[in-house]
Design a protein around this motif. Structure first.
Motif, PDB file in Angstrom:
ATOM      1  N   UNK A  67       0.824  -1.211   0.000  1.00 60.12           N
ATOM      2  CA  UNK A  67       0.000   0.000   0.000  1.00 60.12           C
ATOM      3  C   UNK A  67       0.864   1.271   0.000  1.00 60.12           C
ATOM      4  N   UNK A  68       1.929   1.275   0.815  1.00 57.22           N
ATOM      5  CA  UNK A  68       2.678   2.517   1.033  1.00 57.22           C
ATOM      6  C   UNK A  68       4.030   2.599   0.304  1.00 57.22           C
ATOM      7  N   UNK A  69       4.569   1.469  -0.126  1.00 56.91           N
ATOM      8  CA  UNK A  69       5.920   1.477  -0.703  1.00 56.91           C
ATOM      9  C   UNK A  69       5.945   1.878  -2.159  1.00 56.91           C
ATOM     10  N   UNK A  70       7.118   2.274  -2.652  1.00 55.85           N
ATOM     11  CA  UNK A  70       7.196   2.716  -4.052  1.00 55.85           C
ATOM     12  C   UNK A  70       7.809   1.686  -4.985  1.00 55.85           C
ATOM     13  N   UNK A  71       8.425   0.640  -4.440  1.00 52.28           N
ATOM     14  CA  UNK A  71       9.040  -0.334  -5.332  1.00 52.28           C
ATOM     15  C   UNK A  71       7.989  -1.298  -5.847  1.00 52.28           C
ATOM     16  N   UNK A  72       8.096  -1.646  -7.137  1.00 56.56           N
ATOM     17  CA  UNK A  72       7.137  -2.569  -7.728  1.00 56.56           C
ATOM     18  C   UNK A  72       7.487  -4.016  -7.412  1.00 56.56           C
ATOM     19  N   UNK A 284      19.616  -1.814   3.407  1.00 55.10           N
ATOM     20  CA  UNK A 284      19.540  -3.069   2.649  1.00 55.10           C
ATOM     21  C   UNK A 284      18.369  -3.013   1.672  1.00 55.10           C
ATOM     22  N   UNK A 285      17.222  -2.571   2.175  1.00 53.09           N
ATOM     23  CA  UNK A 285      16.010  -2.578   1.380  1.00 53.09           C
ATOM     24  C   UNK A 285      16.115  -1.631   0.181  1.00 53.09           C
ATOM     25  N   UNK A 286      16.624  -0.421   0.437  1.00 50.06           N
ATOM     26  CA  UNK A 286      16.638   0.553  -0.655  1.00 50.06           C
ATOM     27  C   UNK A 286      17.664   0.175  -1.719  1.00 50.06           C
ATOM     28  N   UNK A 287      18.724  -0.523  -1.319  1.00 53.00           N
ATOM     29  CA  UNK A 287      19.693  -0.976  -2.322  1.00 53.00           C
ATOM     30  C   UNK A 287      19.030  -1.956  -3.265  1.00 53.00           C
ATOM     31  N   UNK A 288      18.286  -2.904  -2.693  1.00 56.83           N
ATOM     32  CA  UNK A 288      17.593  -3.888  -3.522  1.00 56.83           C
ATOM     33  C   UNK A 288      16.569  -3.190  -4.410  1.00 56.83           C
ATOM     34  N   UNK A 289      15.771  -2.307  -3.801  1.00 55.64           N
ATOM     35  CA  UNK A 289      14.705  -1.639  -4.545  1.00 55.64           C
ATOM     36  C   UNK A 289      15.269  -0.831  -5.710  1.00 55.64           C
ATOM     37  N   UNK A 290      16.383  -0.118  -5.448  1.00 49.79           N
ATOM     38  CA  UNK A 290      16.933   0.716  -6.522  1.00 49.79           C
ATOM     39  C   UNK A 290      17.543  -0.114  -7.635  1.00 49.79           C
ATOM     40  N   UNK A 291      18.182  -1.217  -7.256  1.00 52.56           N
ATOM     41  CA  UNK A 291      18.756  -2.086  -8.282  1.00 52.56           C
ATOM     42  C   UNK A 291      17.669  -2.606  -9.205  1.00 52.56           C
ATOM     43  N   UNK A 292      16.559  -3.088  -8.602  1.00 50.89           N
ATOM     44  CA  UNK A 292      15.486  -3.654  -9.423  1.00 50.89           C
ATOM     45  C   UNK A 292      14.758  -2.574 -10.218  1.00 50.89           C
ATOM     46  N   UNK A 293      14.555  -1.404  -9.611  1.00 49.20           N
ATOM     47  CA  UNK A 293      13.842  -0.337 -10.311  1.00 49.20           C
ATOM     48  C   UNK A 293      14.627   0.129 -11.529  1.00 49.20           C
ATOM     49  N   UNK A 294      15.961   0.205 -11.379  1.00 41.03           N
ATOM     50  CA  UNK A 294      16.781   0.692 -12.491  1.00 41.03           C
ATOM     51  C   UNK A 294      16.642  -0.220 -13.692  1.00 41.03           C
ATOM     52  N   UNK A 295      16.470  -1.535 -13.447  1.00 45.20           N
ATOM     53  CA  UNK A 295      16.368  -2.472 -14.568  1.00 45.20           C
ATOM     54  C   UNK A 295      15.123  -2.202 -15.412  1.00 45.20           C
ATOM     55  N   UNK A 296      14.078  -1.660 -14.763  1.00 44.78           N
ATOM     56  CA  UNK A 296      12.853  -1.362 -15.543  1.00 44.78           C
ATOM     57  C   UNK A 296      12.620   0.130 -15.683  1.00 44.78           C
ATOM     58  N   UNK A 327      13.846  -7.891   1.501  1.00 45.15           N
ATOM     59  CA  UNK A 327      14.908  -8.888   1.416  1.00 45.15           C
ATOM     60  C   UNK A 327      15.443  -9.026   0.003  1.00 45.15           C
ATOM     61  N   UNK A 328      16.714  -9.347  -0.101  1.00 47.08           N
ATOM     62  CA  UNK A 328      17.342  -9.439  -1.415  1.00 47.08           C
ATOM     63  C   UNK A 328      16.822 -10.638  -2.202  1.00 47.08           C
ATOM     64  N   UNK A 329      16.947 -11.840  -1.626  1.00 47.50           N
ATOM     65  CA  UNK A 329      16.649 -13.025  -2.433  1.00 47.50           C
ATOM     66  C   UNK A 329      15.160 -13.095  -2.778  1.00 47.50           C
ATOM     67  N   UNK A 330      14.287 -12.818  -1.801  1.00 45.66           N
ATOM     68  CA  UNK A 330      12.855 -12.909  -2.099  1.00 45.66           C
ATOM     69  C   UNK A 330      12.423 -11.866  -3.136  1.00 45.66           C
ATOM     70  N   UNK A 331      13.045 -10.682  -3.105  1.00 43.06           N
ATOM     71  CA  UNK A 331      12.674  -9.642  -4.063  1.00 43.06           C
ATOM     72  C   UNK A 331      13.132 -10.009  -5.472  1.00 43.06           C
ATOM     73  N   UNK A 332      14.328 -10.593  -5.541  1.00 49.43           N
ATOM     74  CA  UNK A 332      14.832 -10.986  -6.856  1.00 49.43           C
ATOM     75  C   UNK A 332      13.956 -12.080  -7.452  1.00 49.43           C
ATOM     76  N   UNK A 333      13.563 -13.055  -6.627  1.00 53.70           N
ATOM     77  CA  UNK A 333      12.684 -14.120  -7.121  1.00 53.70           C
ATOM     78  C   UNK A 333      11.362 -13.514  -7.600  1.00 53.70           C
ATOM     79  N   UNK A 334      10.809 -12.620  -6.807  1.00 58.79           N
ATOM     80  CA  UNK A 334       9.555 -11.950  -7.154  1.00 58.79           C
ATOM     81  C   UNK A 334       9.683 -11.236  -8.500  1.00 58.79           C
ATOM     82  N   UNK A 335      10.799 -10.521  -8.655  1.00 59.59           N
ATOM     83  CA  UNK A 335      11.060  -9.752  -9.870  1.00 59.59           C
ATOM     84  C   UNK A 335      11.216 -10.683 -11.068  1.00 59.59           C
ATOM     85  N   UNK A 336      12.032 -11.734 -10.890  1.00 64.29           N
ATOM     86  CA  UNK A 336      12.315 -12.637 -12.010  1.00 64.29           C
ATOM     87  C   UNK A 336      11.110 -13.506 -12.343  1.00 64.29           C
TER      88      UNK A 336
END
Lengths: 578, 578
Positions: A67-72, A284-296, A327-336
């Motif tokens: 609801x409140x976060x900006x990362x997809x 930790x969270x924002x590093x993951x979020x920014x890495x994934x956001x940059x890809x899209x 989390x890094x691994x769960x976010x990457x799995x979600x993204x992929x």
């Protein structure tokens, strides 16, 4: 509604939600849910909490972040480092396994959530920058080693405790006689299997022509295979009766409504750890979020992220969880796995809620050694000592910060380690700027350029001392410049003019202003002029409001060349003409 | 012997000592001794110690500083601010008037001396720079107000306590019924007389044609006159019997040999205050020493000063004293009375030792109200609220630091006040550098100069984005630049090249290097070049050891003009030619 949009990102993507996004999100959610079940149980174990807390901590937080976060793509829940920090902080106020321990964990999540929310509301996300990259790298590496060591007791089937490496190793050594060999066989097989999956399965699956995505997902499902296999073995051979420690009874229930305790003793004991957990979790969270956001090519708003994570932690505090982050691994799995919107997170929460209601009896015979194996394999991938070599090659100060962080995290615990890392980074920065690089410059012949006299062939004039100050002037280095000029002037009696070239001075604070005024007065006593050149616009705007410019025993020149022409004419060329 | 010289300045001036220096030093010593007797008693009172402690604290320390210190004129002993800090720190661990209180004061001097010595041996004098000028000014002003308020109880002849302004005022108000009116008359007269002396006597004496020096010395002798006069009055009219509080019996003795207590409880309670006292004392002392040295073109070695002050405090710890430092008024008197070498300090110590042996019975009837008056008049000259206006005009950040320091010193006590002042100065500096000024620059027509596009009429090229970064790049602002470039590039799709102009970048740390590498990778993905221009020598030396330069998707240009010529040719001029 437009007013709310920046604060409720769900309004943005929710209004464009369609059937294709729905089906992609559901597929991703199913994959993530399967992966999260063993992971949640494992991190609850690491945090010293009952297994169901891990599942509860993944349900409400993931919905609130959606609801409140900006990362997809970010998936919020328990993660290794934050779980370790939780165990360390809560372990200091309560005994693991007691009701007080669970309540302290809720309180920690509540304080952390409140702090993150405050930072977000006051737009203080920049505070996370106090953690330098090397300090983070050192901390994560040391935490990985600590976490892996903390799980050895489950692999060996013994009791052990401690929050620092020496404590843990000593405690393990002390209980070495109580090893349960069946547990060791299960733990070592599971660990070996998971390492093999991580290293070789993807290659193997690619050879048999599975798609890359599918291969990846099957690899990530390794822990599920290990969990199912070892549970079945323990159940079939009744190994729980032979001393193999198992997860045991887990209540079949949706997340309960819980209340953190706000007793002043508990709050004051947990406040500092809560702040540390918030900052580390956010980084930790924002590093993951920014890495994934940059890809899209999507954008992340750090301050809104703070609000999202704050809400998630408050959610955890009121639903039987403990501190969470992206989390890094769960976010990457979600993204992929193809998730398109945060709705995938909501579907994951539904999946986990179903698991909490119906699947929990199935993990009764799950050996803790298997969960420990999944943790060890996951965290050892975080251990990367190459940061030591990289910083050694580039910059000894950064190296020192990493070394201190790693050493103190291992020997004194996570809180001391990361706090010292931050402190030493800041102290080293202040120390460096306290002795700025000041170059004496001369004129590059037949040009308007001025360069360091020790690096270039340049013209100089003994009556002119031109110093280029390569640092902003502020209280830490105000005295340095004063001492430097005084010693130069008292050694070289030919000097008639001192020119300070301010091309790299980005700020002059009040302390430095007073120092410049003192320099001006002292040089005036000696009959020496003080001039400034190439002062930047914002710096000049401010200096104009001070006494310095009015009382300056010299001029302010737009360029160093102007200063040279004006002052050198009246001295050397004049003298040469005699 | 040459090896020892830097560490024993006495060897330098001692080897050249002659008869003329001797007679000048003796005259100065006599004058300083007379002035120091009431001052030492007063500061002992302020520190909550028996009066003789003030005299003892002026004997051994002054001799030890003469051996190890580098200033020719500095007079070391109890001073107002350090005495206040002592009262505040020791008051937290013991009751004033008890043996435990005196021992805690010795321990504080011991810890402070040890800390100063350590700083000196490891050459860490730069740490004193952490106190910015505005914070020092605010702290001294607030301390002056606190000290003056703390002495009101002696003027009113009542009991009162507290270490913060509200506590003191409340306590005074509470005991207002117990006022001793005879004490009030003595106290108010003494205070009025001393203010009058300070304001008018010098002018008066100059009119009757006394030399400026003599007039100055007589003015400084004001407290001695007040002491003698009020003592005689109290003795003659037996006012002590009517409730006027007097100094009472002071032992006739040389400084005793004392031992600080090193119990771990006491040490851990006093360690932080000892560090604060050391730093504040050092800053006060070195400011005085440097001011006086500059007048005679002598030099002060800050690290050797630390050793001198450390030795002085250790001396105080073993001879019944309390923390000391170089005092402003006593040093100025010493300097103006014509002292030539630190030997004057040794003669002063002899004078004070004689006073301790023979003159102490004479101060039996000295009213405490007179001592309080000398303190009040001395410290009110330290109160200078104009720093608030000055910093407000120049720089709001410095203003905020002063305001916080004054407010917290008054309301929460000296330790919290100064620690917060330091913390806020550093935080504000980090905050400012976390959002550096980054100017987009364009070419000044027909020149090689590049200036801010918002401040000057310049040529730009839509395919080139040139950013001049006006700050060193380090972990605090590493992410800022990354965010800035990403948002510019995603908004303006015409950009083909990003040039970072590094003329004001004095450092790139490892965190910033990783950010630059991330920027480079991301721009490469978008097909945009990343170039650097005007990189300073030391920065380039370091960048060359990194991956960045090797993998840079662009070039490094010596000057911004080279970059413009090279990149603008290939884009705009090329396109224009089509």
């Amino acid at each position: 509604m437009h007013l709310l949009r920046p604060y409720l990102p769900i309004l943005v993507w929710g209004s464009r939600y369609d059937r294709s996004a729905f089906s992609n999100d559901v597929i991703a959610a199913v994959i993530v849910t399967i992966m999260l079940i063993p992971q949640s149980l494992a991190y609850a174990l690491l945090a010293g909490l009952p297994p169901e807390a891990g599942i509860y901590a993944s349900i409400a937080p993931i919905v609130l972040y959606a609801v409140f976060g900006t990362s997809r793509a970010l998936a919020v829940g328990p993660v290794a480092v934050v779980s370790l920090l939780t165990a360390s902080a809560v372990g200091q106020v309560a005994e693991s396994g007691t009701a007080g321990y669970a309540i302290a964990a809720l309180t920690l999540a509540f304080l952390s959530g409140g702090f993150l929310l405050l930072l977000g509301v006051f737009r203080l996300g920049f505070l996370a920058n106090f953690l330098s990259h090397p300090v983070i790298a050192g901390f994560i590496t040391a935490s990985g080693i600590l976490i892996a060591t903390s799980q050895l007791k489950h692999i060996l089937g013994i009791e052990a405790e401690g929050h620092t490496l020496p404590q843990m190793l000593w405690s393990l050594f002390d209980h070495l006689g109580e090893i349960n060999w069946i547990t060791v066989v299960i733990g070592v097989s599971a660990t070996g299997f998971l390492f093999w999956v991580r290293k070789n399965l993807k290659l193997l699956l690619k050879k048999v022509r599975l798609s890359l995505l599918m291969a990846d997902i099957l690899t990530k499902a390794g822990p599920v295979v290990a969990v199912v296999a070892t549970t079945v073995v323990v159940w079939a051979f009744d190994l729980a009766g032979q001393g193999v420690s198992v997860v045991g009874e887990v209540p079949q229930s949706l997340p309960p409504l819980t209340m953190p305790s706000l007793s002043s003793d508990l709050v004051s004991a947990l406040l500092v750890p809560a702040i540390l957990i918030s900052v580390i979790g956010f980084v930790e969270s924002i590093s993951v979020a920014q890495t994934l956001a940059a890809k899209r090519r999507q954008r992340i708003d750090p301050n809104q992220e703070l609000i999202g994570l704050g809400a998630a932690n408050l959610g955890a505090a009121f639903t039987g969880g403990f501190p969470v982050t992206g989390g890094f691994s769960r976010s990457v799995v979600n993204f992929e796995a193809g998730s398109e919107t945060p709705a995938a997170g909501i579907y994951t929460a539904v999946g986990l809620a179903i698991a909490a209601l119906f699947l929990t009896p199935l993990v009764y015979f799950l050996p803790k050694a298997t969960l420990a194996a999944t943790i060890i394999v996951a965290v050892l991938s975080l251990v990367d000592l190459s940061i030591l070599r990289k910083t050694w090659d580039y910059n000894r100060d950064d190296f020192l910060a990493v070394l201190v962080t790693i050493f103190l995290t291992l020997s004194m615990g996570v809180e001391v380690g990361v706090a010292s890392g931050v402190a030493i980074s800041i102290l080293l920065h202040l120390y460096k700027t306290s002795r700025p690089h000041v170059a004496e410059v001369g004129r590059v012949p037949d040009s308007e350029h001025f360069r360091n006299i020790h690096r270039h062939e340049v013209q100089t004039d003994p009556a002119l001392l031109t110093l280029r100050v390569d640092e902003s002037l502020y209280f830490i280095n105000a005295r340095f410049l004063q001492d430097l000029i005084q010693s130069r002037v008292s050694e070289e009696c030919e000097i008639r003019h001192v020119i300070l070239m301010f091309s790299a001075v980005n700020e002059v604070d009040y302390s430095a202003l007073e120092s410049l005024e003192a320099i001006n007065l002292r040089l005036k006593d000696f009959g020496i002029g003080l001039h400034l050149s190439e002062v930047k616009g914002p710096v000049m705007d401010r200096l104009k409001t001070s006494h310095l410019i009015r009382d300056l025993n010299g001029k302010v020149f737009l360029s160093q060349y102007d200063a040279w022409r004006d002052l050198s004419d009246s001295s050397v060329l004049g003298r040469a003409g005699k």
